[in-house]
Design a protein around this motif. Structure first.
Motif, PDB file in Angstrom:
ATOM      1  N   ILE A 471     -74.547  15.739 -12.151  1.00  0.00           N
ATOM      2  CA  ILE A 471     -73.456  14.628 -13.128  1.00  0.00           C
ATOM      3  C   ILE A 471     -72.380  14.396 -11.015  1.00  0.00           C
ATOM      4  O   ILE A 471     -71.926  14.609 -11.076  1.00  0.00           O
ATOM      5  N   THR A 473     -70.574  11.689  -8.744  1.00  0.00           N
ATOM      6  CA  THR A 473     -69.107  10.541  -8.492  1.00  0.00           C
ATOM      7  C   THR A 473     -69.274  10.322  -6.755  1.00  0.00           C
ATOM      8  O   THR A 473     -69.457  11.402  -5.837  1.00  0.00           O
ATOM      9  N   ILE A 506     -77.932  11.971 -11.538  1.00  0.00           N
ATOM     10  CA  ILE A 506     -76.896  11.033 -11.904  1.00  0.00           C
ATOM     11  C   ILE A 506     -75.951  10.590 -11.582  1.00  0.00           C
ATOM     12  O   ILE A 506     -74.857  11.556 -11.075  1.00  0.00           O
ATOM     13  N   THR A 508     -72.230   8.191 -11.298  1.00  0.00           N
ATOM     14  CA  THR A 508     -70.864   8.019 -12.469  1.00  0.00           C
ATOM     15  C   THR A 508     -69.713   7.299 -11.907  1.00  0.00           C
ATOM     16  O   THR A 508     -70.169   8.072 -10.379  1.00  0.00           O
ATOM     17  N   ASP A 509     -68.708   6.696 -12.300  1.00  0.00           N
ATOM     18  CA  ASP A 509     -67.904   6.179 -12.055  1.00  0.00           C
ATOM     19  C   ASP A 509     -67.045   6.690 -11.559  1.00  0.00           C
ATOM     20  O   ASP A 509     -65.518   6.970 -11.339  1.00  0.00           O
ATOM     21  N   ASP A 510     -66.813   7.849 -12.645  1.00  0.00           N
ATOM     22  CA  ASP A 510     -65.641   9.048 -12.737  1.00  0.00           C
ATOM     23  C   ASP A 510     -66.433  10.445 -13.826  1.00  0.00           C
ATOM     24  O   ASP A 510     -66.850  10.456 -14.481  1.00  0.00           O
ATOM     25  N   LEU A 524     -69.324  15.426 -20.924  1.00  0.00           N
ATOM     26  CA  LEU A 524     -70.702  15.256 -20.217  1.00  0.00           C
ATOM     27  C   LEU A 524     -71.884  15.542 -20.869  1.00  0.00           C
ATOM     28  O   LEU A 524     -72.432  14.645 -21.283  1.00  0.00           O
ATOM     29  N   ARG A 527     -72.207  12.748 -23.465  1.00  0.00           N
ATOM     30  CA  ARG A 527     -73.071  11.602 -22.770  1.00  0.00           C
ATOM     31  C   ARG A 527     -73.874  11.482 -22.643  1.00  0.00           C
ATOM     32  O   ARG A 527     -74.532  10.883 -22.765  1.00  0.00           O
ATOM     33  N   TYR A 528     -73.976  12.947 -21.824  1.00  0.00           N
ATOM     34  CA  TYR A 528     -76.214  12.049 -21.103  1.00  0.00           C
ATOM     35  C   TYR A 528     -76.924  12.884 -22.069  1.00  0.00           C
ATOM     36  O   TYR A 528     -78.207  12.792 -21.970  1.00  0.00           O
TER      37      TYR A 528
END
Length: 530
Positions: A471, A473, A506, A508-510, A524, A527-528
């Protein structure tokens, strides 16, 4: 004998059972205990001639083969430390293992000739020998060198507390740490296996898991040799070939991870293969899924399951086959000569802190948790390692003030004392039986252009149990295609073992973080991966 460690084992086996088949390898090649002991004596003589002495290290890079065991026991005769190298590591990782262990010699299989040549030159290793008759550079291979030697068995003074092997385990801080296992550690874990798995001298064990892993070595190969059984050595796992070998050699014992057993049961030859000789199946790495249990139960087989880690040589607990269903989900009771306790999590610790670690410089002793309460799994016994090579602070942090090894894993004991795993170091990923520590991958991800934040989590996978996902940013203006899954895998390929490469990336923004800045990986995962 002066040698009270592993170095005396083959000489004793030669005296007791010289004609008994010790190893079956290749298509139909066989080696008796007498032959194995003789060749090991010759190899120890070769090490001596090349200047290897007590406390030096010799590395072995190769798949399962007689030379692996010859090198291990040849080193043990002299008090030399054996360093098995994971063949799946990338060149920089292998170089780290050889450098960190101060290896003075590298013995390797022909298939690793190019890699071994490069790494040996880079590190200026004094000695490099290729197995077989000829070396890659025109020099004689190991077989030719052993044929020239005349030295007999060496009986050096070696104690149970002396280091026997260094096995490298991926560290939570990135670089692999060398777990130093003593002759006593490996002897006691073998005895535990004999007691709890009812091994017999008539057993025929199929070694389909690589012996450079602690599980296959400490719970597989060594107990079989100690008991005088027979091993069928396979260089790599192929489900169809494994089934054929079970039938051909009347294999009685098999060890692996859930993926191993799933691939066997899913193979087209599964139903028609005669596996009636099988009696002892051991499985580690993660719990055996119900579907696999049912597939083997339909053939009249049950599993012994267990829990452990490299630092415990590796066995800590085992679940007897007759308890597989009654205690499904458990990893069993402590091995006969091993203790396990659950330490309560100290007050003030958050779910993102390592269990049992208190803030400040001094560790705060924690109480033993009541039955049924989740806490940190801690282990004590003669199979627990000496420490991490060259890392006194990491070694000290791995033990409690009263001498218990801190696994970092969370679990609980039920009312009968059976251990259940609740979580595994939160971050660590177990993929097909291989431990993957996200920090190692994250360090490289941060080195990619445009990456501003990185977190690696484990995602469920039907075949491998778990696989790593990254993940990320990114910095403003970064092209997302630059950090696609394919691009990231290509950028990391060659720097990490391929099983460690993220299977999905992935952006992501944050990244959710705690007040202290730690990434909330549990969030995380929820979420994913659901």
């Amino acid at each position: 004998m002066q040698n009270h460690g592993l170095g005396s084992w083959l000489a004793t086996r030669r005296q007791k059972n010289p004609d008994k088949t010790a190893l079956i390898f290749g298509d139909e090649q066989r080696m008796s205990y007498g032959e194995l002991a003789d060749r090991t004596d010759a190899l120890s003589g070769l090490l001596w001639q090349r200047g290897l002495r007590r406390g030096d290290s010799v590395a072995f890079l190769g798949e399962n083969c007689p030379e692996f065991l010859m090198t291990l026991f040849g080193c043990a005769q002299l008090g030399v430390i054996f360093v098995p190298v994971n063949t799946r590591l990338a060149p920089p990782e292998i170089a780290h293992v050889l450098s960190d262990s101060d290896a003075r010699m590298l013995i390797h299989g022909p298939e690793f000739a190019e890699l071994a040549t490069t790494v040996a030159a880079q590190l200026q290793l004094p000695h490099r020998i290729q197995t077989g008759e000829e070396g890659a550079d025109g020099r004689p291979g190991l077989d030719a060198l052993l044929a020239e030697g005349t030295r007999g068995h060496v009986d050096s003074a070696v104690g149970l507390d002396d280091p026997a092997a260094i096995l490298y385990t991926s560290g939570t801080t990135g670089r692999a740490k060398g777990a130093v296992l003593s002759h006593g550690n490996l002897s006691w874990v073998s005895i535990n296996a004999l007691v709890d798995y009812d091994l017999a001298s008539t057993d025929v064990a199929l070694m389909i898991s690589p012996m450079f892993h602690a599980a296959a070595l400490g719970m597989g190969a060594l107990p079989v040799i100690l008991k005088g059984g027979t091993m069928v050595l396979e260089q790599r796992f192929d489900a169809g070939r494994a089934l054929a070998l079970i039938e051909r050699h009347r294999v009685t014992q098999l060890s692996g991870v859930p993926t191993t057993y799933q691939l066997l049961a899913d193979h087209p030859k599964w139903a028609e293969t005669d596996i009636s000789s099988l009696a002892k199946l051991t499985c580690g790495g993660s719990a055996v899924p119900t579907r696999i249990l049912e597939a083997y139960e339909a053939r009249g087989l049950s599993f012994s399951q267990g829990y452990g880690m490299t630092e415990t040589s590796p066995g800590a607990t085992s679940l007897a086959p007759e308890m597989t269903r009654r205690k499904q989900g458990s990893v069993g009771l402590p091995h006969f000569f091993t203790e396990v306790r659950i330490a309560a999590i100290a007050a003030g610790e958050s779910e993102d802190d390592s269990p049992g670690e208190a803030s400040g410089e001094n560790p705060v002793p924690v109480a033993v948790a009541p039955r049924g309460t989740i806490g940190e799994i801690q282990v004590r016994g003669p199979n627990v390692f000496l420490g991490y090579r060259g890392l006194p602070e990491a070694t000290a942090a791995a033990f409690t003030p009263d001498g218990w090894f801190r696994s970092g894993d969370l679990g609980y004991l039920d009312e009968d004392g059976y251990l259940f795993i609740a979580d595994r170091l939160k971050d660590m990923i177990i993929s097909g039986g291989e431990n993957i520590y996200p920090a190692e991958i994250e360090d490289l991800l941060y080195g990619l252009d445009g990456v501003s934040g990185a977190a690696v989590i484990g995602a469920p996978d039907e075949q491998w149990g778990e696989v790593p996902w990254a993940i990320l940013t990114v910095q403003e203006g970064t092209d997302p295609e630059h950090l696609s899954t394919e691009a990231v895998r290509a950028a990391l390929d060659g720097k990490l073992a391929r099983y460690k490469l993220p299977k999905r990336v992935i952006v992501t923004d944050d990244l959710p973080r705690t007040a202290s800045g730690k990434v909330r990986k549990a969030e995380l995962r929820a979420r994913y991966t659901g």
